[in-house]
Design a protein around this motif. Structure first.
Motif, PDB file in Angstrom:
ATOM      1  N   ASP A 254       0.847  -1.190   0.000  1.00 56.56           N
ATOM      2  CA  ASP A 254       0.000   0.000   0.000  1.00 56.56           C
ATOM      3  C   ASP A 254       0.884   1.243   0.000  1.00 56.56           C
ATOM      4  N   PRO A 255       0.322   2.435  -0.281  1.00 58.04           N
ATOM      5  CA  PRO A 255       1.162   3.622  -0.464  1.00 58.04           C
ATOM      6  C   PRO A 255       1.930   4.102   0.761  1.00 58.04           C
ATOM      7  N   SER A 256       1.602   3.608   1.941  1.00 54.65           N
ATOM      8  CA  SER A 256       2.425   3.988   3.102  1.00 54.65           C
ATOM      9  C   SER A 256       3.817   3.372   3.005  1.00 54.65           C
ATOM     10  N   LYS A 257       3.952   2.341   2.170  1.00 58.71           N
ATOM     11  CA  LYS A 257       5.258   1.725   1.935  1.00 58.71           C
ATOM     12  C   LYS A 257       6.004   2.570   0.897  1.00 58.71           C
ATOM     13  N   VAL A 258       7.039   3.256   1.347  1.00 57.36           N
ATOM     14  CA  VAL A 258       7.735   4.198   0.462  1.00 57.36           C
ATOM     15  C   VAL A 258       8.478   3.505  -0.676  1.00 57.36           C
ATOM     16  N   ASP A 259       8.739   2.192  -0.542  1.00 52.86           N
ATOM     17  CA  ASP A 259       9.297   1.463  -1.688  1.00 52.86           C
ATOM     18  C   ASP A 259       8.480   1.744  -2.936  1.00 52.86           C
ATOM     19  N   ARG A 260       7.180   1.857  -2.738  1.00 54.67           N
ATOM     20  CA  ARG A 260       6.278   2.095  -3.865  1.00 54.67           C
ATOM     21  C   ARG A 260       6.018   3.588  -4.078  1.00 54.67           C
ATOM     22  N   SER A 261       5.431   4.239  -3.085  1.00 51.93           N
ATOM     23  CA  SER A 261       4.964   5.613  -3.272  1.00 51.93           C
ATOM     24  C   SER A 261       6.103   6.592  -3.526  1.00 51.93           C
ATOM     25  N   ALA A 262       7.207   6.457  -2.825  1.00 53.11           N
ATOM     26  CA  ALA A 262       8.325   7.381  -3.021  1.00 53.11           C
ATOM     27  C   ALA A 262       9.029   7.139  -4.351  1.00 53.11           C
ATOM     28  N   ALA A 263       9.050   5.884  -4.809  1.00 53.65           N
ATOM     29  CA  ALA A 263       9.615   5.601  -6.134  1.00 53.65           C
ATOM     30  C   ALA A 263       8.757   6.249  -7.218  1.00 53.65           C
ATOM     31  N   TYR A 264       7.441   6.235  -7.032  1.00 48.89           N
ATOM     32  CA  TYR A 264       6.557   6.918  -7.970  1.00 48.89           C
ATOM     33  C   TYR A 264       6.807   8.426  -7.947  1.00 48.89           C
ATOM     34  N   TYR A 265       6.964   8.967  -6.742  1.00 48.44           N
ATOM     35  CA  TYR A 265       7.179  10.415  -6.625  1.00 48.44           C
ATOM     36  C   TYR A 265       8.541  10.819  -7.188  1.00 48.44           C
ATOM     37  N   ALA A 266       9.527   9.986  -6.997  1.00 48.39           N
ATOM     38  CA  ALA A 266      10.856  10.274  -7.548  1.00 48.39           C
ATOM     39  C   ALA A 266      10.800  10.322  -9.073  1.00 48.39           C
ATOM     40  N   ARG A 267      10.046   9.419  -9.687  1.00 47.14           N
ATOM     41  CA  ARG A 267       9.838   9.459 -11.138  1.00 47.14           C
ATOM     42  C   ARG A 267       9.123  10.751 -11.531  1.00 47.14           C
ATOM     43  N   TYR A 268       8.111  11.130 -10.776  1.00 50.25           N
ATOM     44  CA  TYR A 268       7.339  12.351 -11.000  1.00 50.25           C
ATOM     45  C   TYR A 268       8.261  13.570 -11.029  1.00 50.25           C
ATOM     46  N   VAL A 269       9.143  13.657 -10.055  1.00 53.75           N
ATOM     47  CA  VAL A 269      10.070  14.789  -9.978  1.00 53.75           C
ATOM     48  C   VAL A 269      11.069  14.747 -11.134  1.00 53.75           C
ATOM     49  N   ALA A 270      11.655  13.579 -11.381  1.00 57.42           N
ATOM     50  CA  ALA A 270      12.652  13.453 -12.448  1.00 57.42           C
ATOM     51  C   ALA A 270      12.053  13.803 -13.800  1.00 57.42           C
ATOM     52  N   PHE A 321       8.001  20.670  -4.991  1.00 56.81           N
ATOM     53  CA  PHE A 321       7.701  19.293  -4.604  1.00 56.81           C
ATOM     54  C   PHE A 321       7.871  19.087  -3.104  1.00 56.81           C
ATOM     55  N   ASP A 322       6.975  18.296  -2.553  1.00 56.31           N
ATOM     56  CA  ASP A 322       6.970  17.992  -1.120  1.00 56.31           C
ATOM     57  C   ASP A 322       7.108  16.474  -0.973  1.00 56.31           C
ATOM     58  N   PHE A 323       8.234  16.031  -0.445  1.00 57.77           N
ATOM     59  CA  PHE A 323       8.546  14.601  -0.367  1.00 57.77           C
ATOM     60  C   PHE A 323       8.022  13.929   0.898  1.00 57.77           C
ATOM     61  N   SER A 324       7.229  14.624   1.706  1.00 58.22           N
ATOM     62  CA  SER A 324       6.651  13.975   2.887  1.00 58.22           C
ATOM     63  C   SER A 324       5.712  12.861   2.432  1.00 58.22           C
ATOM     64  N   VAL A 325       5.687  11.783   3.178  1.00 59.78           N
ATOM     65  CA  VAL A 325       4.889  10.617   2.776  1.00 59.78           C
ATOM     66  C   VAL A 325       3.413  10.980   2.660  1.00 59.78           C
ATOM     67  N   ASP A 326       2.909  11.743   3.622  1.00 64.17           N
ATOM     68  CA  ASP A 326       1.511  12.144   3.614  1.00 64.17           C
ATOM     69  C   ASP A 326       1.183  12.940   2.355  1.00 64.17           C
ATOM     70  N   ASN A 327       2.066  13.854   1.959  1.00 68.29           N
ATOM     71  CA  ASN A 327       1.817  14.639   0.746  1.00 68.29           C
ATOM     72  C   ASN A 327       1.893  13.788  -0.509  1.00 68.29           C
ATOM     73  N   ILE A 328       2.870  12.891  -0.576  1.00 69.29           N
ATOM     74  CA  ILE A 328       2.995  12.027  -1.758  1.00 69.29           C
ATOM     75  C   ILE A 328       1.682  11.291  -2.011  1.00 69.29           C
ATOM     76  N   ILE A 329       1.132  10.716  -0.956  1.00 68.16           N
ATOM     77  CA  ILE A 329      -0.107   9.943  -1.082  1.00 68.16           C
ATOM     78  C   ILE A 329      -1.260  10.831  -1.534  1.00 68.16           C
ATOM     79  N   LYS A 330      -1.326  12.056  -0.975  1.00 67.44           N
ATOM     80  CA  LYS A 330      -2.415  12.965  -1.343  1.00 67.44           C
ATOM     81  C   LYS A 330      -2.212  13.560  -2.726  1.00 67.44           C
ATOM     82  N   GLU A 331      -1.014  14.039  -3.026  1.00 66.46           N
ATOM     83  CA  GLU A 331      -0.771  14.704  -4.307  1.00 66.46           C
ATOM     84  C   GLU A 331      -0.959  13.765  -5.484  1.00 66.46           C
TER      85      GLU A 331
END
Length: 359
Positions: A254-270, A321-331
């Protein structure tokens, strides 16, 4: 300077991908009933036996066995499967670390995002083409009632670069499970005409070697030819070996697992950095600690392709960009049942996905 870069993809009928799809279908079903579900339910398959195991904190009522069997039918396997389920509640210690006023990281680790302007999808060309081939293998199999193809398959594409620009496809390798009594000549002709010719740009086919089913007969496939487990295709899921991977898989989490959500956000930023012409190639690295909301580190690498200073790129990222986990999930609006459809053929490069949008 010339160099060859190769990437591989697998079809949805590959045993590892079957398990990814089972895991993400379970996640989607949980999120449909309870958006606060914390899931890490994985699968292993061999022959007609499936083991479903892991941790789940959810109010959803899930029939794990039915979900797994439905996925297998959707993929293309009509066999009678036996399912064993070993799923327990998530550790209360982990749950306490994650479920605070704002959602915090469900684990420590490093995540990478990558983008390049060598394709309109901002993806490396080798993995983009390999995914197109495997996706086409499945599409042809499902649409053509007389198809000789079966669900399991792989593709591998080698691209020749000159001064870091893709110039031609050096080699295409396709291995597809097929029906009995199909000759090698029939298979080669069918795959070339119905798969390769439909998805590979002709202008890149310059002295290209095409190798199809180099092992010969491939009738026994899927879980009956090999075992499968969730999370074993992380390079296929990402950038085909061109960009780095942090080591953690996506499927089942689930998105609280940063393996997934943060990897998606890192792609978003890149992707946004490259899209706005700040550089030609970008890799974003993020790290987290379990129970903390903000990342430990963020690093931007442009491989000396930046058009402006690194300081300007860092300022652009900091201001947008806001890399906080809560923001990643919401944004990115990640608490939705969107994961089954992206469990195969890569998680990046498709315009309809939230982490592929331009800011």
């Amino acid at each position: 300077m010339k160099k060859l870069i190769t990437s591989e993809s697998v079809t949805e009928g590959h045993p590892d991908k079957i398990c990814d799809k089972i895991s993400d279908k379970i996640l989607d079903m949980a999120l449909m009933e309870d958006i606060n579900s914390h899931m890490a339910v994985e699968a292993t398959i061999k022959d007609n036996f499936i083991l479903i195991y892991g941790e789940a904190n959810t109010k959803a009522k899930l029939d794990y066995s039915k979900i797994a069997k439905d996925v297998l039918k959707d993929v293309g396997y009509d066999d009678d499967f036996e399912v064993l389920v070993k799923v327990s509640g998530q550790s209360q210690e982990i749950n306490n670390a994650v479920s605070k006023k704002k959602i915090c990281a469900g684990d420590q680790g490093i995540m990478f995002g990558y983008a390049t302007n060598e394709t309109k999808e901002f993806m490396p060309l080798p993995i983009l083409l390999a995914n197109k081939i495997t996706k086409q293998l499945a599409l042809v199999r499902k649409k053509d009632k007389n198809s000789i193809l079966m669900p399991d398959g792989k593709a591998q594409v080698t691209v020749e670069y000159v001064n870091n620009i893709p110039k031609r496809i050096d080699t295409i390798i396709v291995s597809s499970q097929h029906k009995k009594d199909v000759t090698q000549e029939e298979l080669e002709k069918y795959i070339k005409e119905n798969v390769i010719d439909n998805v590979i740009p002709k202008e890149l086919m310059i002295d290209t070697k095409i190798l199809i089913n180099t092992s010969g007969s491939f009738v026994i496939g899927g879980p009956f030819g090999d075992s499968g487990t969730t999370g074993r295709k992380i390079v296929v899921d990402t950038y085909g070996g061109v960009g780095k991977v942090g080591g953690g898989c996506f499927s089942s989490k689930d998105p609280s697992k940063v393996d997934r959500s943060a990897a998606y956000y890192a792609r978003y930023v890149a992707k946004n950095i490259v899209y706005h012409n700040l550089c030609d190639i970008c890799e974003v690295e993020i790290s987290y600690a379990i129970g903390l909301e903000q990342p430990i580190s963020v690093n931007i690498e442009t491989f000396n392709t930046n058009k402006v200073s690194i300081e300007e790129i860092n300022d652009y990222v900091k201001n947008n960009f806001d890399f906080s986990v809560d923001n990643i999930i919401k944004e990115l609006n990640l608490l939705r049942p969107i994961y089954y459809d992206i469990a195969s053929y890569g998680h990046f490069g498709y315009d309809n996905l939230p982490w592929e949008q331009i800011k």
